[in-house]
Design a protein around this motif. Structure first.
Motif, PDB file in Angstrom:
ATOM      1  N   MET A  32       0.499  -1.010   0.068  1.00  0.00           N
ATOM      2  CA  MET A  32      -0.092  -0.047   0.492  1.00  0.00           C
ATOM      3  C   MET A  32       1.044   1.521  -0.182  1.00  0.00           C
ATOM      4  SD  MET A  32      -3.038   0.959  -0.283  1.00  0.00           S
ATOM      5  CE  MET A  32      -4.234   2.235   0.375  1.00  0.00           C
ATOM      6  N   LYS A  33       1.248   1.319   0.988  1.00  0.00           N
ATOM      7  CA  LYS A  33       2.875   2.144   0.637  1.00  0.00           C
ATOM      8  C   LYS A  33       3.426   2.563  -0.905  1.00  0.00           C
ATOM      9  CE  LYS A  33       6.994   4.372   2.352  1.00  0.00           C
ATOM     10  NZ  LYS A  33       8.755   3.428   3.175  1.00  0.00           N
ATOM     11  N   ASP A  34       3.841   1.869  -1.635  1.00  0.00           N
ATOM     12  CA  ASP A  34       4.438   1.697  -2.692  1.00  0.00           C
ATOM     13  C   ASP A  34       3.354   2.881  -3.332  1.00  0.00           C
ATOM     14  OD1 ASP A  34       6.682   0.459  -2.109  1.00  0.00           O
ATOM     15  OD2 ASP A  34       6.147  -1.245  -2.299  1.00  0.00           O
ATOM     16  N   PHE A  35       2.243   2.199  -3.422  1.00  0.00           N
ATOM     17  CA  PHE A  35       1.003   1.965  -4.454  1.00  0.00           C
ATOM     18  C   PHE A  35       0.507   4.094  -4.153  1.00  0.00           C
ATOM     19  CE2 PHE A  35      -3.919   3.803  -4.394  1.00  0.00           C
ATOM     20  CZ  PHE A  35      -3.547   3.457  -5.942  1.00  0.00           C
ATOM     21  N   ILE A  36       0.613   4.662  -2.110  1.00  0.00           N
ATOM     22  CA  ILE A  36       0.611   6.316  -1.706  1.00  0.00           C
ATOM     23  C   ILE A  36       1.822   6.675  -2.162  1.00  0.00           C
ATOM     24  CG2 ILE A  36       0.780   7.000  -0.138  1.00  0.00           C
ATOM     25  CD1 ILE A  36      -2.258   5.795  -0.228  1.00  0.00           C
ATOM     26  N   VAL A  37       2.895   5.987  -2.956  1.00  0.00           N
ATOM     27  CA  VAL A  37       4.088   6.553  -2.969  1.00  0.00           C
ATOM     28  C   VAL A  37       4.116   7.114  -4.839  1.00  0.00           C
ATOM     29  CG1 VAL A  37       6.995   6.506  -3.617  1.00  0.00           C
ATOM     30  CG2 VAL A  37       5.851   5.825  -1.599  1.00  0.00           C
ATOM     31  N   LEU A  38       3.901   5.975  -5.501  1.00  0.00           N
ATOM     32  CA  LEU A  38       4.320   6.255  -7.016  1.00  0.00           C
ATOM     33  C   LEU A  38       2.690   7.341  -7.259  1.00  0.00           C
ATOM     34  CD1 LEU A  38       4.780   2.237  -8.122  1.00  0.00           C
ATOM     35  CD2 LEU A  38       6.271   4.424  -8.007  1.00  0.00           C
ATOM     36  N   SER A  74      11.057   4.221 -10.469  1.00  0.00           N
ATOM     37  CA  SER A  74       9.584   4.764 -11.846  1.00  0.00           C
ATOM     38  C   SER A  74      10.188   5.962 -12.092  1.00  0.00           C
ATOM     39  CB  SER A  74       8.926   4.698 -11.079  1.00  0.00           C
ATOM     40  OG  SER A  74       9.021   6.072  -9.810  1.00  0.00           O
ATOM     41  N   ARG A  75      11.092   6.328 -11.728  1.00  0.00           N
ATOM     42  CA  ARG A  75      11.545   8.123 -12.724  1.00  0.00           C
ATOM     43  C   ARG A  75      12.656   7.651 -13.159  1.00  0.00           C
ATOM     44  NH1 ARG A  75       7.078   8.389 -10.629  1.00  0.00           N
ATOM     45  NH2 ARG A  75       6.513   9.510  -8.588  1.00  0.00           N
ATOM     46  N   CYS A  76      12.631   6.819 -13.501  1.00  0.00           N
ATOM     47  CA  CYS A  76      13.937   5.888 -14.993  1.00  0.00           C
ATOM     48  C   CYS A  76      13.792   4.575 -16.231  1.00  0.00           C
ATOM     49  CB  CYS A  76      15.256   5.533 -13.906  1.00  0.00           C
ATOM     50  SG  CYS A  76      15.714   5.712 -12.283  1.00  0.00           S
ATOM     51  N   VAL A  77      14.455   4.997 -17.353  1.00  0.00           N
ATOM     52  CA  VAL A  77      14.243   4.500 -18.186  1.00  0.00           C
ATOM     53  C   VAL A  77      15.346   3.667 -18.720  1.00  0.00           C
ATOM     54  CG1 VAL A  77      12.560   6.326 -18.960  1.00  0.00           C
ATOM     55  CG2 VAL A  77      14.579   6.132 -19.486  1.00  0.00           C
ATOM     56  N   VAL A  78      15.234   2.418 -18.928  1.00  0.00           N
ATOM     57  CA  VAL A  78      16.562   2.150 -20.082  1.00  0.00           C
ATOM     58  C   VAL A  78      17.269   2.836 -20.867  1.00  0.00           C
ATOM     59  CG1 VAL A  78      17.254   0.008 -21.120  1.00  0.00           C
ATOM     60  CG2 VAL A  78      15.765  -0.348 -19.313  1.00  0.00           C
ATOM     61  N   HIS A  79      18.312   3.087 -21.029  1.00  0.00           N
ATOM     62  CA  HIS A  79      19.015   3.908 -22.271  1.00  0.00           C
ATOM     63  C   HIS A  79      18.798   3.063 -23.117  1.00  0.00           C
ATOM     64  CE1 HIS A  79      22.657   6.333 -24.127  1.00  0.00           C
ATOM     65  NE2 HIS A  79      21.994   6.947 -22.934  1.00  0.00           N
ATOM     66  N   ILE A  80      18.493   3.919 -24.352  1.00  0.00           N
ATOM     67  CA  ILE A  80      18.458   3.174 -25.508  1.00  0.00           C
ATOM     68  C   ILE A  80      19.900   2.982 -26.512  1.00  0.00           C
ATOM     69  CG2 ILE A  80      17.679   3.903 -28.369  1.00  0.00           C
ATOM     70  CD1 ILE A  80      15.004   5.624 -26.737  1.00  0.00           C
ATOM     71  N   VAL A  81      20.454   4.328 -26.010  1.00  0.00           N
ATOM     72  CA  VAL A  81      22.551   3.798 -26.947  1.00  0.00           C
ATOM     73  C   VAL A  81      22.810   3.403 -25.909  1.00  0.00           C
ATOM     74  CG1 VAL A  81      24.169   4.033 -28.476  1.00  0.00           C
ATOM     75  CG2 VAL A  81      21.715   5.456 -28.089  1.00  0.00           C
ATOM     76  N   GLN A  82      22.929   1.666 -26.046  1.00  0.00           N
ATOM     77  CA  GLN A  82      24.091   0.961 -25.452  1.00  0.00           C
ATOM     78  C   GLN A  82      25.433   0.271 -25.723  1.00  0.00           C
ATOM     79  OE1 GLN A  82      22.899  -0.334 -21.720  1.00  0.00           O
ATOM     80  NE2 GLN A  82      20.655   0.700 -22.532  1.00  0.00           N
TER      81      GLN A  82
END
Length: 130
Positions: free
Chosen positions: A1-7, A117-125
């Motif tokens: 539930m805490k994760d839900f509130i944070v997100l 949750s505020r990150c993405v996978v870098h496209i150019v590896q």
């Protein structure tokens, strides 16, 4: 539930405001009688579905990002706290001691932690030339 509130905290606040406006406007004297009973549940249902879909999408993306990090891929995280280092930080498992602990990326060499949750996978590896 805490994760839900944070997100979903931001969406919950916006939804509460929308519901308050809906309740206020649907109970005014110039609105037909019974409008509240017809409109409010529909708005509540739509907002609930949107929040649930957004939460599920975010959790799925977090799993993909964590798996990509564990596979050695570079992750890009939004850096709003310390702009002297730029708008984003590259999180690489093989550099600077980055680790994934819970839902956070942490490093002993960097003072901030980053929520996955505020990150993405870098496209150019590594190894790709562009």
């Amino acid at each position: 539930m805490k994760d839900f509130i944070v997100l979903e905290g931001g969406l919950l606040i916006v939804s509460a405001f929308i519901l308050a406006v809906t309740a206020f406007t649907s109970t005014r004297s110039f609105i037909p009688k019974g409008s509240f009973k017809k409109i409010f549940p529909g708005v509540f249902l739509v907002l609930s579905i949107v929040i649930a879909l957004h939460y599920n999408q975010t959790v799925d993306r977090m799993k993909l990002i964590r798996e990509a990090f564990e596979d050695g891929k570079i992750i890009v995280c939004d850096n709003k706290g310390d702009l002297t280092l730029g708008r984003s930080i590259l999180v690489d498992k093989s550099r600077y001691g980055w680790q994934a602990k819970g839902y956070y990326f942490i490093s002993d060499e960097y003072p901030r932690i980053f929520h996955i949750s505020r990150c993405v996978v870098h496209i150019v590896q590594k190894g790709n030339s562009q």
